[in-house]
Design an enzyme around this catalytic site. Structure first.
Site, PDB file in Angstrom:
ATOM      1  CG  ASP A 142      31.373  21.898  56.050  1.00  2.94           C
ATOM      2  OD1 ASP A 142      31.803  22.758  56.828  1.00  2.94           O
ATOM      3  OD2 ASP A 142      31.838  21.697  54.915  1.00  2.94           O
ATOM      4  CG  ASP A 202      32.855  19.224  51.193  1.00  2.00           C
ATOM      5  OD1 ASP A 202      32.936  19.812  52.294  1.00  2.00           O
ATOM      6  OD2 ASP A 202      33.235  19.714  50.122  1.00  2.00           O
ATOM      7  CG  ASP A 250      33.539  18.635  56.976  1.00  2.00           C
ATOM      8  OD1 ASP A 250      33.514  19.478  57.875  1.00  2.00           O
ATOM      9  OD2 ASP A 250      33.371  18.906  55.775  1.00  2.00           O
TER      10      ASP A 250
END
Length: 724
Positions: free
Chosen positions: A414, A614, A618
């Site tokens: 990410d 995080d 996600d």
């Protein structure tokens, strides 16, 4: 750390009396026969981790099942308390003191006093029946339950040597006596157990140290008065003071003061982090400078420290897939060895050997074949590896994770909060023709203030800093991955990514579209602001790339992994960040619900995928990935969905986590190889009479100590960079 959470049907029991892997396997089978029970027994840590249905079975039933198997179980107040060497010290001292003269009498004729055989009988009797009593007691308990373990082998071997020698001496027979063998076997096995217990305690030292990090007292503030209270007395919402040099008592939010917090004991980061009002701090971290007033947000078992300790302990109690073979071998090994010993005795006699020679070979087979090293191979490496990980801020949630790290080929990352700092700030406010910048910022900031998205919060915070109080918001709604809608001062405000603003029927005019393209080319994220059906301007938000991200990507590549950037941000911004950190493959403009689907698409191409993230958005992708790694500075949802948690926000920890997991798995396989190789080589040598019982006892003890010592090498694992 709580030993039991009955509401969730989980309990950890301390098991007393296990002496080998066969014991652990037997207890595990007995527990798993109960309805609604899923138990794993760890020989190295001497604990059972049990998931159970409270409606079908009680904790008393679980303890009763262990007791019925011939062992003792209890709910530990602290699962790591106690000295595992204590049961061996006195018995070992007696065994060594009395066995030395036994061996001298047997091997040095000139040192034999008159009646030395009778003296040997007295000395050997004390060693076999006092020092060796735990072996005989356990063997008898096993026999009552129709089973055999390592203790059975030791008991049978030493009693056979003592009985043979006693009969020869009392009957006046012309044959050799083996009092020295009975004593030496007992002493050597006890010595091996002592060293093994010492090494096992060292293997759990990291997690014990972690549990002891917490503060013992807190300076509770009530009505402006500070009172020193035990940390257990704190409740959520309480405010407490932390002076320079003191530990933070529990997790909380800073309400007053500013300081630098040393988080190295939890995250492995050596550099203290500056905190001020509104910043979160974790219990057990150290206040390096200023005075802080903190409001408790989590206490007791809910704190970050307790959760890390619980996760590590749970991982240590589990079993890696590579251990299953060792368990199956250990379960049948003892009766097979006894059978081989009987056949050895019969074979030697059939081929004309003396009774003494046949007896010696048979006893050597019994003693040398103990599967203790097999039982220690996996759990000790797990204990050391996961404990070292905890010291470095790496939490490995289960032993099966070790296998997964070996197979990973692709790592998906990410962007926000993973590669970047996750702290957005407004880089530019661009009003459309005829729109005042202050008006644009006022309405945009007010609408975004109700959203928890990092971009929204950055715009809202910038608005408050520039304008002060923001107007109230009505009819707020958020559309995941698109933007927000709200009514501010009677205006129907819409804010979203420029490419998606058309969903509301509000396209960008040419001038604004060109400016959006220009801003995105610099790596900033652009949101468009519209109200009353017309586009009114742009707000550009920037998120700095973490200083360590490029180094982290290089380390991941060195592990043979292909990095992929997966983000909901626009293509230009994503590629600018990817280029800065050294990533070639980019998947941008992905909505939260599409992230897991993208992981699935990668897996369909044959890739074995790890995902690092995080945020809440996600979590599905972390769960879908073959290996999920969450940044510990992220949300609880992301952490819960992952397999590995990095307590710090440093992406280099991902490379360290994979390296440590692979090293731990490598150590387990090395331990298993040598344990198997030892038994495969040793038993034939004993059958052939090449190895006598005393050497056999020393070799068996050494094999266990070797496996544990090999595992302890994991304590020397270090990150590749300058961190500890």
């Amino acid at each position: 750390m709580a030993a039991v959470t009955e509401a969730k049907g989980r309990v950890e029991l301390a098991i007393d009396g296990m002496t080998c892997a066969s014991c652990a396997t037997r207890i595990e089978k007995r527990l798993n026969r109960l309805d609604g029970v899923d138990a794993t027994v760890n020989f190295a840590s001497e604990h059972a981790a049990i998931a159970f249905d409270p409606e079908q079975v009680s904790i008393g039933d679980l303890i009763g099942a262990v007791e019925a198997a011939g062992y003792h179980a209890a709910l530990p107040e602290d699962v790591l308390d106690g000295d595992p060497t204590a049961p061996y010290r006195r018995r070992l001292a007696v065994a060594v003191a009395l066995t030395v003269p036994l061996v001298i009498f047997a091997w040095i004729a000139a040192a034999r006093p008159p009646g030395w055989e009778w003296i040997s009988l007295v000395l050997a009797t004390a060693v076999v029946f006092y020092s060796g009593w735990p072996f005989h007691r356990a063997a008898a308990a096993n026999a009552r339950h129709g089973t055999a373990t390592m203790d059975t082998l030791i008991s049978v071997g030493t009693l056979a040597a003592w009985t043979w020698s006693t009969v020869v001496l009392l009957g006046g027979l012309s044959a050799a006596v083996y009092f020295d063998t009975a004593g030496a076997i007992t002493a050597l096995i006890l010595l091996g157990r002592y060293f093994e217990a010492t090494a096992k305690r060292r293997s759990g030292a990291a997690i014990r140290a972690l549990l002891e990090l917490g503060a013992k007292e807190a300076r509770l503030v009530r009505d402006g008065v500070e009172t020193l209270v035990p940390v257990d007395a704190l409740a959520v919402g309480d405010q407490f003071v932390v002076r320079p040099g003191e530990k933070v008592a529990t997790d909380g939010i800073v309400v007053a003061g500013s300081s630098a917090i040393d988080r190295s004991m939890l995250t492995g980061e050596p550099v203290p982090v500056e905190v001020g009002p509104g910043d979160a701090v974790a219990g057990a971290t150290v206040n390096a400078s200023g005075r802080l007033v903190i409001q408790a947000t989590r206490v007791g078992a809910a704190t970050a420290l307790a959760q890390i300790a619980r996760l590590v302990t749970t991982a240590q109690a589990g079993k890696a897939p590579v251990q299953r073979l060792a368990d199956r071998v250990s379960a049948v090994f003892v009766p097979v060895v006894i059978g081989v010993s009987v056949l050895t005795l019969a074979g030697w006699l059939v081929f004309g050997a003396s009774t003494a020679a046949a007896f010696t070979a048979a006893v050597a087979v019994i003693v040398i074949a103990c599967p203790c090293a097999l039982g220690l191979a996996t759990p000790t490496a797990l204990m050391v590896g996961t404990g070292r990980g905890a010291q470095l801020g790496i939490v490995i949630k289960g032993p099966e994770i070790l296998e997964q790290t070996r197979q990973i080929t692709t790592i998906v990352l990410d962007k926000t909060g993973t590669l970047t700092e996750g702290k957005m700030s407004v880089a530019a406010v661009v009003p459309a023709a005829g729109v005042f910048e202050g008006e644009l910022l006022r309405l945009a900031a007010a609408a975004e203030d109700a959203s928890e998205h990092p971009i929204a919060q950055a715009i809202a915070e910038h608005g408050r800093q520039q304008l002060g109080t923001l107007p109230p918001v009505e009819q707020f709604s958020s559309r995941a991955g698109l933007g927000v809608e709200a009514v501010v001062d009677g205006h129907s405000v819409v804010i979203g990514r420029p490419a998606l603003l058309a969903d509301w029927g509000v396209p960008l005019p040419g001038a604004l579209a060109a400016q959006a393209d220009q801003l995105e080319s610099t790596g900033t994220t652009v949101v468009a602001v519209a109200w009353d059906g017309q586009a009114r301007g742009l707000v550009a938000v920037a998120d700095r790339v973490k200083a360590t991200s490029r180094q982290a990507i290089a380390q991941l590549r060195a592990l043979g992994l292909i990095p992929v950037l997966l983000t909901g941000d626009n293509e230009r911004t994503a590629r600018a960040v990817a280029e800065e950190v050294g990533i070639d493959r980019v998947v941008a403009n992905v909505l939260p619900e599409e992230k897991a689907a993208e992981i699935t698409r990668l897996q369909a191409t044959g890739a074995v995928v790890a995902m690092v993230g995080d945020g809440v958005n996600d979590a599905p992708a972390l769960a879908q990935a073959d290996l999920g790694l969450s940044i510990g500075t992220g949300t609880d949802v992301a952490i819960e969905a992952s397999d590995l948690t990095l307590a710090s926000g440093d992406l280099r920890g991902a490379a360290d986590a994979i390296r440590l997991s692979r090293r731990t798995l490598q150590t387990i396989k090395g331990n298993l190889f040598w344990a198997f190789a030892y038994n495969v080589a040793a038993v034939p040598l004993a059958v052939a009479g090449i190895v006598n019982p005393i050497i056999a006892a020393a070799a068996m003890a050494f094999s266990s100590v070797f496996v544990v010592s090999n595992s302890l090498r994991l304590r020397r694992f270090h990150p590749l960079d300058e961190r500890r």
